[in-house]
Design a protein around this motif. Structure first.
Motif, mmCIF file in Angstrom:
data_model
loop_
_atom_site.group_PDB
_atom_site.id
_atom_site.type_symbol
_atom_site.label_atom_id
_atom_site.label_comp_id
_atom_site.label_asym_id
_atom_site.label_seq_id
_atom_site.Cartn_x
_atom_site.Cartn_y
_atom_site.Cartn_z
ATOM 1 N N GLU A 1 0.778 -1.155 0.057
ATOM 2 C CA GLU A 1 0.216 -0.114 0.120
ATOM 3 C C GLU A 1 0.901 1.352 -0.069
ATOM 4 O O GLU A 1 0.574 2.206 -0.740
ATOM 5 C CB GLU A 1 -0.855 0.055 1.169
ATOM 6 N N GLU A 2 1.847 1.469 0.782
ATOM 7 C CA GLU A 2 2.893 2.447 0.725
ATOM 8 C C GLU A 2 3.479 2.685 -0.712
ATOM 9 O O GLU A 2 3.709 3.673 -0.931
ATOM 10 C CB GLU A 2 4.124 2.059 1.823
ATOM 11 N N ARG A 3 3.645 1.399 -1.110
ATOM 12 C CA ARG A 3 4.341 1.664 -2.706
ATOM 13 C C ARG A 3 3.387 2.362 -3.553
ATOM 14 O O ARG A 3 4.050 2.959 -4.624
ATOM 15 C CB ARG A 3 4.694 0.224 -2.992
ATOM 16 N N LYS A 4 2.213 1.710 -3.375
ATOM 17 C CA LYS A 4 1.202 2.293 -4.321
ATOM 18 C C LYS A 4 1.112 3.634 -4.322
ATOM 19 O O LYS A 4 0.909 4.493 -5.373
ATOM 20 C CB LYS A 4 -0.011 1.463 -3.777
ATOM 21 N N ILE A 5 0.836 4.385 -3.003
ATOM 22 C CA ILE A 5 0.983 5.708 -2.711
ATOM 23 C C ILE A 5 2.332 6.398 -3.276
ATOM 24 O O ILE A 5 1.976 7.428 -4.128
ATOM 25 C CB ILE A 5 0.857 5.975 -1.293
ATOM 26 N N ALA A 6 3.357 5.655 -3.315
ATOM 27 C CA ALA A 6 4.818 6.576 -3.752
ATOM 28 C C ALA A 6 4.721 6.387 -5.190
ATOM 29 O O ALA A 6 5.062 7.333 -5.846
ATOM 30 C CB ALA A 6 5.776 5.462 -3.223
ATOM 31 N N ARG A 7 3.915 5.376 -6.081
ATOM 32 C CA ARG A 7 3.807 5.401 -7.274
ATOM 33 C C ARG A 7 2.822 6.341 -7.820
ATOM 34 O O ARG A 7 2.937 7.104 -8.851
ATOM 35 C CB ARG A 7 3.470 4.078 -7.904
ATOM 36 N N GLU A 8 1.812 6.481 -7.178
ATOM 37 C CA GLU A 8 0.709 7.510 -7.473
ATOM 38 C C GLU A 8 1.354 9.134 -7.486
ATOM 39 O O GLU A 8 0.879 9.712 -8.111
ATOM 40 C CB GLU A 8 -0.422 7.335 -6.403
ATOM 41 N N HIS A 9 2.346 9.142 -6.530
ATOM 42 C CA HIS A 9 3.051 10.632 -6.450
ATOM 43 C C HIS A 9 4.385 10.401 -7.204
ATOM 44 O O HIS A 9 5.143 11.378 -7.038
ATOM 45 C CB HIS A 9 3.575 10.864 -4.859
ATOM 46 N N LYS A 10 4.676 9.628 -8.029
ATOM 47 C CA LYS A 10 5.764 9.454 -8.954
ATOM 48 C C LYS A 10 6.986 9.447 -8.225
ATOM 49 O O LYS A 10 8.063 10.122 -8.615
ATOM 50 C CB LYS A 10 5.741 10.254 -10.023
ATOM 51 N N ASP A 11 7.051 8.851 -6.918
ATOM 52 C CA ASP A 11 8.425 8.734 -6.222
ATOM 53 C C ASP A 11 8.980 7.407 -6.335
ATOM 54 O O ASP A 11 8.569 6.600 -5.724
ATOM 55 C CB ASP A 11 8.133 9.104 -4.715
ATOM 56 N N TRP A 12 9.785 7.570 -7.392
ATOM 57 C CA TRP A 12 10.119 6.327 -8.069
ATOM 58 C C TRP A 12 11.230 5.433 -7.273
ATOM 59 O O TRP A 12 11.353 4.344 -7.027
ATOM 60 C CB TRP A 12 10.830 6.253 -9.614
#
Length: 202
Positions: A157-168
């Protein structure tokens, strides 16, 4: 080994080119497996078109078939959990009628889908039909449902949020942490499908 041998129509690659071993567009089951797609998903993909018709291959279509097969298995599990005595002899007769109509597998598959949704099929009959479909339903039903640990789900879930914010960078870091816990994620373009977390095979 067999009484009949049928040559299916050509498999086309998106764009209209015929798949040929001598060309650069030749695909193998090994390549499909490397992409995290089950060979049975490819079989399910083929079942949706009559053997006399050309079929256009694309990775998007194959991923859709994999999702379709997953839902098919889920419906089969629901049948297994609520199996009850039904007189599905008319269904068996209709199954044979469609199969004997020039091996009309797309129509036959649609018939099975319809009866599963309406809970009008016995598990024994479904497994009998699978002797023709070859989707290994019984084998799938015998698998233990894998429960993804809460710790892994939280990282996903944390990674999903990171991807949504384009924090690759953070996305890659979380993927590594998930991998250390023995799991891997299959991403779909710009999304993370949390249903496609799988345990890494040792």
């Amino acid at each position: 080994m067999a009484n009949y041998w049928l040559h299916g129509e050509f498999l086309l690659i998106a764009g209209g080119d015929k798949m040929a071993k001598s060309g650069e567009n030749f695909l193998t089951l090994e390549e499909i497996k490397k992409r995290g797609i089950s060979p049975l998903a490819y079989r399910y993909f083929l079942l949706q078109t009559n053997y006399r018709k050309q079929l256009t291959f694309s990775w998007e279509a194959l991923e859709a078939a994999q999702n379709g097969l997953k839902h098919f298995y889920e419906s089969a599990r629901a049948i297994a959990k609520n199996d009850r005595a039904l007189d599905d002899r008319p269904l068996q007769k209709e199954f044979l009628t469609r199969i004997n109509n020039d091996l009309d597998l797309p129509s036959t598959l649609a018939l099975i889908w319809e009866t599963m949704k309406e809970r009008k099929i016995n598990l024994s009959t479904l497994l009998q039909f699978d002797q023709v479909l070859g989707l290994k339903i019984e084998e799938e039903l015998n698998k233990k449902e894998e429960i993804v640990p809460e710790e892994v789900q939280k990282l996903v879930e944390e990674r999903k949020i990171a991807r949504e914010h384009k924090d690759w960078a953070k996305s890659d870091q979380l993927r590594a942490e998930i991998k250390e816990l023995g799991y891997e994620i299959k991403d779909e373009k710009e999304k993370t499908n949390t249903n496609q977390i799988s345990k890494i095979k040792m």
